[in-house]
Structures are given as structure tokens and as C-alpha cells.
Write a protein that holds these residues in place. Sequence first.
Motif, PDB file in Angstrom:
ATOM      1  N   MET A 235      55.386  15.687   0.094  1.00  0.00           N
ATOM      2  CA  MET A 235      54.518  16.832   0.362  1.00  0.00           C
ATOM      3  C   MET A 235      53.173  16.648  -0.330  1.00  0.00           C
ATOM      4  O   MET A 235      53.084  16.460  -1.540  1.00  0.00           O
ATOM      5  CB  MET A 235      55.165  18.127  -0.113  1.00  0.00           C
ATOM      6  N   GLY A 236      52.105  16.700   0.466  1.00  0.00           N
ATOM      7  CA  GLY A 236      50.767  16.533  -0.085  1.00  0.00           C
ATOM      8  C   GLY A 236      49.734  16.490   1.006  1.00  0.00           C
ATOM      9  O   GLY A 236      50.050  16.404   2.195  1.00  0.00           O
ATOM     10  N   ARG A 237      48.510  16.543   0.593  1.00  0.00           N
ATOM     11  CA  ARG A 237      47.388  16.623   1.532  1.00  0.00           C
ATOM     12  C   ARG A 237      47.457  15.514   2.579  1.00  0.00           C
ATOM     13  O   ARG A 237      47.769  14.371   2.291  1.00  0.00           O
ATOM     14  CB  ARG A 237      46.073  16.540   0.754  1.00  0.00           C
ATOM     15  N   GLY A 238      47.156  15.900   3.818  1.00  0.00           N
ATOM     16  CA  GLY A 238      47.157  14.933   4.901  1.00  0.00           C
ATOM     17  C   GLY A 238      48.557  14.421   5.177  1.00  0.00           C
ATOM     18  O   GLY A 238      49.514  15.176   5.332  1.00  0.00           O
ATOM     19  N   ALA A 239      48.704  13.105   5.240  1.00  0.00           N
ATOM     20  CA  ALA A 239      50.002  12.500   5.532  1.00  0.00           C
ATOM     21  C   ALA A 239      50.966  12.621   4.374  1.00  0.00           C
ATOM     22  O   ALA A 239      52.164  12.417   4.534  1.00  0.00           O
ATOM     23  CB  ALA A 239      49.807  11.027   5.886  1.00  0.00           C
ATOM     24  N   GLY A 240      50.459  12.952   3.208  1.00  0.00           N
ATOM     25  CA  GLY A 240      51.319  13.080   2.047  1.00  0.00           C
ATOM     26  C   GLY A 240      51.393  11.811   1.217  1.00  0.00           C
ATOM     27  O   GLY A 240      50.624  10.862   1.411  1.00  0.00           O
ATOM     28  N   ASN A 241      52.334  11.802   0.292  1.00  0.00           N
ATOM     29  CA  ASN A 241      52.361  10.818  -0.774  1.00  0.00           C
ATOM     30  C   ASN A 241      53.639   9.980  -0.759  1.00  0.00           C
ATOM     31  O   ASN A 241      54.500  10.142   0.106  1.00  0.00           O
ATOM     32  CB  ASN A 241      52.277  11.554  -2.118  1.00  0.00           C
ATOM     33  N   THR A 242      53.761   9.128  -1.757  1.00  0.00           N
ATOM     34  CA  THR A 242      55.031   8.464  -2.017  1.00  0.00           C
ATOM     35  C   THR A 242      56.109   9.531  -2.170  1.00  0.00           C
ATOM     36  O   THR A 242      55.922  10.518  -2.875  1.00  0.00           O
ATOM     37  CB  THR A 242      54.940   7.634  -3.307  1.00  0.00           C
ATOM     38  N   GLN A 243      57.243   9.345  -1.513  1.00  0.00           N
ATOM     39  CA  GLN A 243      58.315  10.342  -1.558  1.00  0.00           C
ATOM     40  C   GLN A 243      59.198  10.110  -2.792  1.00  0.00           C
ATOM     41  O   GLN A 243      59.758   9.031  -2.963  1.00  0.00           O
ATOM     42  CB  GLN A 243      59.148  10.273  -0.283  1.00  0.00           C
ATOM     43  N   MET A 244      59.311  11.145  -3.607  1.00  0.00           N
ATOM     44  CA  MET A 244      60.016  11.001  -4.879  1.00  0.00           C
ATOM     45  C   MET A 244      61.469  10.596  -4.685  1.00  0.00           C
ATOM     46  O   MET A 244      62.002   9.768  -5.433  1.00  0.00           O
ATOM     47  CB  MET A 244      59.932  12.306  -5.689  1.00  0.00           C
ATOM     48  N   GLU A 245      62.130  11.161  -3.670  1.00  0.00           N
ATOM     49  CA  GLU A 245      63.547  10.837  -3.484  1.00  0.00           C
ATOM     50  C   GLU A 245      63.739   9.349  -3.179  1.00  0.00           C
ATOM     51  O   GLU A 245      64.704   8.724  -3.632  1.00  0.00           O
ATOM     52  CB  GLU A 245      64.178  11.724  -2.402  1.00  0.00           C
ATOM     53  N   TYR A 246      62.811   8.759  -2.407  1.00  0.00           N
ATOM     54  CA  TYR A 246      62.893   7.328  -2.108  1.00  0.00           C
ATOM     55  C   TYR A 246      62.550   6.489  -3.346  1.00  0.00           C
ATOM     56  O   TYR A 246      63.176   5.459  -3.611  1.00  0.00           O
ATOM     57  CB  TYR A 246      61.953   6.971  -0.966  1.00  0.00           C
TER      58      TYR A 246
END
Length: 538
Positions: A235-246
Motif C-alpha cells: 500500500m502506497g502512492r501510485g503502484a505502491g511499494n515493496t510488499q512487507m509480507e513478501y
Amino acid sequence: MSAGQLTLLDCTLRDGGYYNNWDFDLDLVERYLQSMVSSGVDIVELGFRFTFANKAKFLGPYAYTTDRFLNQIHVPEGLILGVMVNAADYLKAPEGDVAAIRNFFAPKVESKVQLVRIAAHVAEVATCGGLVSTLHELGYRVGFNIMQSNSCTDEKLAELVRAIRGFEHVEVLYFADSLGNMDDAETLRIIQTLRLEWDGPLGFHGHDNMGKALGNTMTALSNGVSWLDATVTGMGRGAGNTQMEYLLVEIEKNSHKSVNPAQVIDLACNDFEAMKKHYGWGMNVFYYLGAQHKVHPTYVQDMLAQGIFSPNDVVTLIDLLGENTGASYKSQGVANLMTARFQRAEGSWSSRQLFENRPVLIVAGGPSAHRHWTAIENYIQENKPIVISLNLLDFVPLNLLSAIAVCHPGRLVPLMNNSIGVPLITPIQSLPSTITNSLSSSTIYDYGMQVDPTRMVPQDTGCIVSDALVAPYAICAALAGGATKIELVGFDGFDGRDERFHKVNDVFAMLLKVAGNTPIHSLTLTHYDIPQRSIYSF
């Protein structure tokens, strides 16, 4: 903390707030905090600390993350809290940067916040010394985030790092893939350049525009970057970020740090997945294309959220933004781009050739036109008006059309290299050459268009309109061409609570004023303040 000790920082609420105005439910936040500490995340960046003066709309508590608000939140033991500040907010504060920091940050002993990260654009970095030293004096740990770092040459990046090193009190130096267009090689280049001037901890914040955030993060880790950012479901601006769960799964698999991904995966699936479906962050082809063109992802996010741009529109605007400094986001950037493109109020075609002394029917794509099409078609057969569609409409038979009006470059894409036998009314001289070159087999009525927010002027070979919309463009052509009356169908419009309603309604108010004695009516239901009749009354 040594440069090699791995630190995980989650900034879901801070970066994710771009989608919901930083307005998260407290019970969700407390479940989130518990999952963070249980999973092995070291630091949670709960939000921004925006200054109050520059935010003239409602933003939720995690936009400001005040100490008063933080006192309402239970923070699990062992979890470090951080906030981020945009350097520009404080550097431009009327009271000065140092005074602004002191106004918005109490001494550390009075706050639950321990870490403050400063996010600075390249041009701001050298002027941030006062921010760093004041936060340090107040007792906070300080991180520094260079935004759009990969826009810099090696020499420029080294110069910035020397300036930051001179601030003395920066604990960790971050670089961010702000445009989401970095790959492994670029990540490595920046790390190697930073290391020439910086021997302390390095951090990385990845964006997922091209699906490379996790890969770039792991590349950073394997090359000595010890602070890693991520967010739940990205979750984050635009396409978002590195996913914490991954990221947690990767870290556990490779034994980089003792972590437990289970609770974050549960949180992602049960709490954040519904929000993701609602708001739509995550990689898609538009963010990928924007990254390729070095376009700031917020432009793409805004266009997708507005719901008024077709896929072709978005692709074309990304291309135009890439040619026009789209790497720097401005809230009116797309509107300004269109305004700047349309500056030719005169074309080579006289509107009188089509409209003089004729009734005109203009068809828009609202649901009412489709629903009442049988009645509209009967009206056309019986009254023989000049029929103009606004853009290509799939429910309107081409043999009924006198012309198609198009002014947005994206709406011409379906017509490229494909003559449909219907003339196009379009400001051809203001359009990109990639489009105009592909319209050579079409009949073009070159009716000019200039955008001036304060004016509405129909003229014989072109017009001045207050907004780059096809409706006023076509109506001005009919008015200037001497139409006897102008009837509208399919102009349903936005709900009155939608800010776009007021924008378009103001356009119609100006059109009705300049129409003089030429009557304009909507023959289907409309939300706009246009005189109405019924398509069934003829």
C-alpha cells in the motif's frame, strides 16, 4: 547500530495514506502495530508530520501524527515509532525552517516518536542542515531520504552525500526509487556511488511500478543496504511499494534475520486486501508505462482515480508528460499540459460550411443517450439535424453522423490508421505528430482550439474555451457556424456532490451566456443547469 545490522521499517500508514487521506480506523491500526512487532519489524513509520498551513482540505490523523494523537494509541513494547517530514514544507515555512521544526516537534522526552526521516528532492538536499541539527538537538534519531536519486549522475549524487555527511547527525541515508523505474543494475550503481562518500547505514525504499520493488530490495540487501522499507500489500502512492509480507518471507528463507511472516500475511489477507480492491494500488500497465517514461506515479494515480480518462487517454497523457517534465508532480499538471498544448484559436476550416442555418444535435456518451437511442434515432430521421458525436461512440451508427468532434489526443487513438468514412472536427495543428501522421486517410475539419480559463469565444475557424473539453469545443463550432438551434443528448453529467460537476456546470454557464439567441436544450435528463426538453415531445 552498525552498518550491517538489518533493520526493517514498515511505512504502510504513511505511504498508504495517499489513497485514503491518512484516515485509518484505530482498531485496524492497533492490530497492524501488534502484527508488526510480532513479525519482527523494527520500526513503524506511522505517518507524516505535515505543517498545518499548507493543507487546505481534510486529512486524517496520520497526515500530521501529532503527539497528542499518538497518546491515544497503544504502542506494543519493543516497537520503534517514526514519522516522515517533507523537507519542502519546513524549508518554505514563513517562520523559517528551524522555528518550524520547533513548532511541530516537542523534545523527544515528551513524544512517543523516536525516529524522524527527512524526505528531500535533489534540489533541496543541501539546504536541510538546519532541519537535521534541530531534530538532533530535540533528541530524535534522524534519517535522510534522497528522492529520485536515480535522476542524478554519479558526480551529483556524490556531491549530495558529502552535504548530508556534513550535517553530522544523520543516522541512516536512504535512497528511493521514486519513479519506480530502477532495476538491479541501477540499484547497484547508486549503492556503489553512495558508498564512495558514506560509510554509515544505507536504506532503500522501492516502488513497484514495474514489478521490481522486491527484487531491487533484495539486491540492495545483498549489497550491504541494511535498512529496508516495505508496506503491507505494498500500500502506497501510485503502484505502491515493496510488499512487507513478501519481504518477510524472503528474509526468513535466507536467514537474514529472525522474523515471523504469519501475522503480517494474515493482516494483508483479512484487513488490507479489501482496501486494495477498493483503491486499486499495485502494479498495472499504466504505472509500468509511466516508469518507462519517467513520469511521477501520482499523475497515473490521479488519472485512474478520476475515472474520466479512457485507457487511450492515459497512455497518451503519459507520453506527453514524459516529454514535459513529468518526473516532478504538480496537482494541476495534467490540466496545465492540456492548456499549454491548445494555444491555436484559429484553424483552416470554416464551421459555416457545416452548420450555417441548420439545426444541430450533439451526442455525448452518457447512459441516457444509450437508453433512449430509439427515440433519438427517430428524432434524427424526422428532423434531419446535423449530428455530431463527442468522440467515437459505439452505440451511434456512423451513417447517422455528420462528423465526430475530438480534441483529446487519446480519443483519436482508435481512429488512427483507420478511416471510418466520417469527418473529424479536431484541432489538428495542436495534436502530437505521432497522432496526426496516422490520420492522413481521414477527412479532417481543422477547427482550432485555445484554452483560457477565463474565456469562451466561438469563432468561425476556431474557438477559445475555458477548459480542454470536447463538449464546449463542439458547441462553440456549432454556434460560430450559425446553427439555428443546438440540441444535446447524453449529457447526464456528474453527481452534484462531485467536484467535477461544478467544473463542467460552470463551462455550460459560459456557453449559454455566449449563445445569444441560439437556443440550447438537453433532450435527455441532465444534472447540469441546461434548459431541458424531452426527446419524446417531438
